[in-house]
Design a protein around this motif. Structure first.
Motif, PDB file in Angstrom:
ATOM      1  N   GLY A 109       0.786  -0.924   0.259  1.00  0.00           N
ATOM      2  CA  GLY A 109      -0.393  -0.492   0.098  1.00  0.00           C
ATOM      3  C   GLY A 109       0.954   0.849  -0.034  1.00  0.00           C
ATOM      4  N   LYS A 110       1.796   1.174  -0.709  1.00  0.00           N
ATOM      5  CA  LYS A 110       3.126   2.212  -0.032  1.00  0.00           C
ATOM      6  C   LYS A 110       3.359   2.958  -2.278  1.00  0.00           C
ATOM      7  N   ASN A 111       3.827   4.332  -2.036  1.00  0.00           N
ATOM      8  CA  ASN A 111       4.376   4.511  -3.029  1.00  0.00           C
ATOM      9  C   ASN A 111       3.686   3.674  -4.573  1.00  0.00           C
ATOM     10  N   GLY A 112       2.636   4.176  -4.144  1.00  0.00           N
ATOM     11  CA  GLY A 112       1.535   3.574  -5.158  1.00  0.00           C
ATOM     12  C   GLY A 112       0.864   1.820  -5.590  1.00  0.00           C
ATOM     13  N   ASN A 113       2.106   1.412  -4.433  1.00  0.00           N
ATOM     14  CA  ASN A 113       1.183   0.202  -4.281  1.00  0.00           C
ATOM     15  C   ASN A 113      -0.070  -0.196  -3.791  1.00  0.00           C
ATOM     16  N   PRO A 114      -0.598  -1.390  -4.375  1.00  0.00           N
ATOM     17  CA  PRO A 114      -1.620  -1.723  -3.985  1.00  0.00           C
ATOM     18  C   PRO A 114      -1.235  -3.070  -2.313  1.00  0.00           C
ATOM     19  N   ALA A 115      -2.392  -2.798  -1.440  1.00  0.00           N
ATOM     20  CA  ALA A 115      -2.690  -3.062  -0.108  1.00  0.00           C
ATOM     21  C   ALA A 115      -3.420  -3.823  -0.423  1.00  0.00           C
ATOM     22  N   TYR A 116      -2.560  -5.311  -0.307  1.00  0.00           N
ATOM     23  CA  TYR A 116      -2.859  -6.951  -0.102  1.00  0.00           C
ATOM     24  C   TYR A 116      -2.735  -7.377   1.487  1.00  0.00           C
ATOM     25  N   ILE A 117      -3.234  -8.457   1.844  1.00  0.00           N
ATOM     26  CA  ILE A 117      -3.046  -8.714   2.986  1.00  0.00           C
ATOM     27  C   ILE A 117      -3.751 -10.384   2.410  1.00  0.00           C
ATOM     28  N   ALA A 118      -3.461 -11.546   3.993  1.00  0.00           N
ATOM     29  CA  ALA A 118      -3.499 -12.697   3.166  1.00  0.00           C
ATOM     30  C   ALA A 118      -4.171 -13.724   4.873  1.00  0.00           C
ATOM     31  N   VAL A 119      -5.034 -13.585   4.601  1.00  0.00           N
ATOM     32  CA  VAL A 119      -5.597 -14.624   6.068  1.00  0.00           C
ATOM     33  C   VAL A 119      -5.962 -16.052   5.538  1.00  0.00           C
ATOM     34  N   ASN A 120      -5.412 -17.109   6.394  1.00  0.00           N
ATOM     35  CA  ASN A 120      -6.047 -18.289   6.196  1.00  0.00           C
ATOM     36  C   ASN A 120      -5.518 -19.270   4.615  1.00  0.00           C
ATOM     37  N   GLY A 121      -4.377 -18.680   3.851  1.00  0.00           N
ATOM     38  CA  GLY A 121      -4.031 -18.788   2.728  1.00  0.00           C
ATOM     39  C   GLY A 121      -5.179 -17.956   1.464  1.00  0.00           C
ATOM     40  N   LYS A 122      -5.744 -16.915   1.499  1.00  0.00           N
ATOM     41  CA  LYS A 122      -6.278 -16.542   0.992  1.00  0.00           C
ATOM     42  C   LYS A 122      -5.513 -15.074   0.771  1.00  0.00           C
ATOM     43  N   VAL A 123      -5.540 -14.206  -0.227  1.00  0.00           N
ATOM     44  CA  VAL A 123      -5.050 -12.992  -0.297  1.00  0.00           C
ATOM     45  C   VAL A 123      -6.156 -12.190  -0.669  1.00  0.00           C
ATOM     46  N   TYR A 124      -6.031 -10.996  -0.400  1.00  0.00           N
ATOM     47  CA  TYR A 124      -7.867  -9.890   0.166  1.00  0.00           C
ATOM     48  C   TYR A 124      -7.384  -8.334  -0.186  1.00  0.00           C
ATOM     49  N   ASP A 125      -7.473  -7.971  -1.708  1.00  0.00           N
ATOM     50  CA  ASP A 125      -7.633  -6.818  -2.213  1.00  0.00           C
ATOM     51  C   ASP A 125      -8.403  -5.925  -0.604  1.00  0.00           C
ATOM     52  N   VAL A 126      -7.744  -4.645   0.118  1.00  0.00           N
ATOM     53  CA  VAL A 126      -7.344  -3.845   1.115  1.00  0.00           C
ATOM     54  C   VAL A 126      -7.504  -2.829   0.783  1.00  0.00           C
ATOM     55  N   THR A 127      -7.209  -2.355  -1.091  1.00  0.00           N
ATOM     56  CA  THR A 127      -6.358  -1.254  -0.906  1.00  0.00           C
ATOM     57  C   THR A 127      -6.939   0.008  -1.101  1.00  0.00           C
ATOM     58  N   ASN A 128      -8.634   0.114  -1.641  1.00  0.00           N
ATOM     59  CA  ASN A 128      -9.739   1.037  -1.233  1.00  0.00           C
ATOM     60  C   ASN A 128     -10.424   1.172  -0.798  1.00  0.00           C
ATOM     61  N   ASN A 129     -10.120   0.300   1.049  1.00  0.00           N
ATOM     62  CA  ASN A 129     -11.162  -0.217   2.237  1.00  0.00           C
ATOM     63  C   ASN A 129     -10.533   1.354   3.526  1.00  0.00           C
ATOM     64  N   SER A 130     -11.155   1.708   3.249  1.00  0.00           N
ATOM     65  CA  SER A 130     -11.799   2.610   4.172  1.00  0.00           C
ATOM     66  C   SER A 130     -11.318   3.023   5.397  1.00  0.00           C
ATOM     67  N   HIS A 131     -10.549   1.599   6.475  1.00  0.00           N
ATOM     68  CA  HIS A 131      -9.913   1.382   7.217  1.00  0.00           C
ATOM     69  C   HIS A 131      -8.305   0.839   6.897  1.00  0.00           C
ATOM     70  N   TRP A 132      -7.889   1.001   5.680  1.00  0.00           N
ATOM     71  CA  TRP A 132      -7.048   1.112   5.152  1.00  0.00           C
ATOM     72  C   TRP A 132      -6.357   2.232   5.091  1.00  0.00           C
ATOM     73  N   LYS A 133      -5.044   3.091   5.832  1.00  0.00           N
ATOM     74  CA  LYS A 133      -4.454   4.426   5.525  1.00  0.00           C
ATOM     75  C   LYS A 133      -3.077   3.503   5.120  1.00  0.00           C
ATOM     76  N   ASN A 134      -2.609   4.492   3.950  1.00  0.00           N
ATOM     77  CA  ASN A 134      -1.177   4.251   3.640  1.00  0.00           C
ATOM     78  C   ASN A 134      -0.500   2.331   3.673  1.00  0.00           C
ATOM     79  N   GLY A 135      -1.643   1.231   3.426  1.00  0.00           N
ATOM     80  CA  GLY A 135      -1.422   0.347   4.024  1.00  0.00           C
ATOM     81  C   GLY A 135      -0.844  -0.135   5.222  1.00  0.00           C
ATOM     82  N   GLU A 136      -1.535   0.811   6.525  1.00  0.00           N
ATOM     83  CA  GLU A 136      -2.097   0.598   7.733  1.00  0.00           C
ATOM     84  C   GLU A 136      -2.993   0.395   8.935  1.00  0.00           C
ATOM     85  N   HIS A 137      -3.393  -0.510   9.367  1.00  0.00           N
ATOM     86  CA  HIS A 137      -4.833  -0.777   9.820  1.00  0.00           C
ATOM     87  C   HIS A 137      -4.002  -0.823  11.078  1.00  0.00           C
TER      88      HIS A 137
END
Length: 78
Positions: free
Chosen positions: A14-42
């Motif tokens: 989520g930094k320098n224009g990169n998308p923000a992805y997280i992994a949970v239980n082997g699945k990868v989720y896109d939190v880039t536009n999630n309002s709770h994730w700012k600059n790749g941090e929550h």
């Protein structure tokens, strides 16, 4: 579905224009536009990581929030 190694996932922080992805239980989720994730941090956690342990052991909401987040891939199994 795209496959990621944990090392590749780190690029999606989520930094320098990169998308923000997280992994949970082997699945990868896109939190880039999630309002709770700012600059790749929550709440002190950073995108680009496997957050399975904190989600289940520290988060007040558990995994019920994942149903609202788009899955974009899976973690490659060795």
């Amino acid at each position: 579905m795209q496959e990621f190694t944990l090392e590749e996932l780190k690029k999606y922080n989520g930094k320098n224009g990169n998308p923000a992805y997280i992994a949970v239980n082997g699945k990868v989720y896109d939190v880039t536009n999630n309002s709770h994730w700012k600059n790749g941090e929550h709440h002190g956690y950073e995108a680009g990581n496997d957050l399975t342990e904190p989600l289940y052991n520290k988060s007040p909401h558990g995994d019920k929030v994942l149903s609202k987040i788009k899955q974009v891939g899976v973690i490659k199994k060795d």
